[in-house]
Motif scaffolding. Structure first.
Motif, short mmCIF file in Angstrom:
data_model
loop_
_atom_site.label_atom_id
_atom_site.label_comp_id
_atom_site.label_asym_id
_atom_site.label_seq_id
_atom_site.Cartn_x
_atom_site.Cartn_y
_atom_site.Cartn_z
N VAL A 118 38.09 -11.33 -78.92
CA VAL A 118 39.49 -10.98 -79.12
C VAL A 118 39.67 -9.57 -78.58
CG1 VAL A 118 41.39 -10.67 -80.74
CG2 VAL A 118 39.65 -12.39 -81.21
N LYS A 119 40.49 -9.44 -77.54
CA LYS A 119 40.74 -8.13 -76.93
C LYS A 119 42.17 -7.69 -77.22
CE LYS A 119 37.51 -8.61 -73.14
NZ LYS A 119 37.35 -8.77 -71.71
N ASP A 120 42.32 -6.43 -77.53
CA ASP A 120 43.62 -5.83 -77.82
C ASP A 120 44.04 -4.99 -76.63
OD1 ASP A 120 45.83 -4.53 -78.90
OD2 ASP A 120 44.63 -3.18 -80.12
N GLU A 121 45.13 -5.37 -75.97
CA GLU A 121 45.65 -4.60 -74.84
C GLU A 121 47.17 -4.59 -74.86
OE1 GLU A 121 44.20 -5.86 -71.03
OE2 GLU A 121 42.13 -5.93 -71.70
N TYR A 122 47.74 -3.40 -74.84
CA TYR A 122 49.19 -3.20 -74.71
C TYR A 122 50.01 -4.00 -75.72
CZ TYR A 122 47.40 -1.39 -70.32
OH TYR A 122 46.68 -0.71 -69.38
N GLY A 123 49.55 -4.05 -76.97
CA GLY A 123 50.31 -4.72 -78.02
C GLY A 123 50.10 -6.22 -78.10
N TYR A 124 49.18 -6.73 -77.33
CA TYR A 124 48.86 -8.16 -77.36
C TYR A 124 47.37 -8.34 -77.64
CZ TYR A 124 53.42 -9.08 -75.32
OH TYR A 124 54.76 -9.15 -75.11
N ALA A 125 47.03 -9.45 -78.28
CA ALA A 125 45.63 -9.80 -78.49
C ALA A 125 45.33 -11.02 -77.62
CB ALA A 125 45.37 -10.11 -79.96
N TYR A 126 44.26 -10.93 -76.88
CA TYR A 126 43.84 -12.01 -75.98
C TYR A 126 42.62 -12.68 -76.62
CZ TYR A 126 47.09 -9.76 -72.87
OH TYR A 126 48.24 -9.22 -72.33
N TRP A 127 42.79 -13.92 -77.03
CA TRP A 127 41.78 -14.66 -77.76
C TRP A 127 41.00 -15.58 -76.82
CZ3 TRP A 127 41.85 -15.10 -83.41
CH2 TRP A 127 42.84 -14.32 -84.02
N ASN A 128 39.70 -15.64 -77.04
CA ASN A 128 38.83 -16.59 -76.36
C ASN A 128 38.04 -17.27 -77.48
OD1 ASN A 128 37.20 -18.05 -74.66
ND2 ASN A 128 36.11 -16.28 -73.83
N VAL A 129 38.36 -18.54 -77.76
CA VAL A 129 37.79 -19.23 -78.92
C VAL A 129 37.30 -20.63 -78.54
CG1 VAL A 129 39.30 -17.99 -80.52
CG2 VAL A 129 40.01 -20.22 -79.64
N VAL A 130 36.59 -21.23 -79.47
CA VAL A 130 36.24 -22.64 -79.37
C VAL A 130 36.94 -23.31 -80.55
CG1 VAL A 130 34.38 -24.34 -79.45
CG2 VAL A 130 34.00 -22.14 -78.32
N THR A 131 37.64 -24.42 -80.25
CA THR A 131 38.35 -25.16 -81.29
C THR A 131 37.77 -26.56 -81.40
OG1 THR A 131 40.03 -26.22 -79.89
CG2 THR A 131 40.47 -23.94 -80.60
#
Length: 192
Positions: A125-138
């Motif tokens: 989970v990366k936090d950049e410019y007010g957004y979180a970018y998620w990389n997950v397995v569902t």
């Protein structure tokens, strides 16, 4: 002059008619109608949707909505007309009160409407410019999505259960935060 007065009476009659129609519609909206195996029959349509037949009317297609989607998905299921107004036809108090085949039809419609993959692993989970970018397995495979850092992107449903909503309105569930690994939980520190 007399014609003008009559026109006023016509307008008054029209208003009374509208008031009566509004009153009747309001009463129908306030009346809770329970749908059971005795007074309603659900059937699958050729297009894979669900239709409903009651003693009063036949509906070629209906919408199935949960009134308590996260806490009580088996009870108080709202059955609505399938048009843009989605006027409520009635409530199925408990799915278990319907014949098994009809229960399965409604459960299928619920799964389609409330599609919510379970996050089984948090890769990053990366936090950049007010957004979180998620990389997950569902439960449906690998997935990447974006959430806003502010607002209600991650909601605590209980001490350990989380609901994550991305910027497109898609929902994901983490049923038990504490079942994730230590490093995975650390990645979620921004939201906890």
């Amino acid at each position: 002059m007399e014609g003008h007065e009559n026109g006023g009476q016509d307008l008054l009659d029209l208003q009374e008619f509208d008031e009566e129609a509004l009153k009747k519609e309001s009463e129908e909206l306030l009346e809770m109608r329970f749908l059971t195996g005795e007074n309603a029959q659900f059937a699958r349509t050729s297009g894979g949707f669900v239709s409903l037949k009651t003693k009063d009317k036949e509906y070629p297609r209906v919408g199935v909505y949960l009134t308590f989607p996260l806490t009580n998905p088996e009870e108080f299921i709202s059955i609505r007309e399938a048009d843009e107004k989605a006027k409520e036809i009635g409530i199925v108090e408990k799915l278990s009160q319907l014949p098994k085949d009809q229960q399965e039809m409604l459960q299928e419609q619920i799964r389609l409407r409330y599609f919510m993959p379970v996050i089984t692993k948090v890769l990053d989970v990366k936090d950049e410019y007010g957004y979180a970018y998620w990389n997950v397995v569902t439960t449906f495979g690998a997935c990447r999505f974006t959430t806003q850092m502010s607002g209600d992107a991650v909601i605590h449903l209980s001490d350990s259960r989380l609901l994550v909503t991305d910027i497109d309105g898609n929902r994901y569930e983490i049923p038990d935060f504490y079942q994730l690994g230590v490093m995975e939980r650390k990645k979620l520190d921004l939201f906890i």
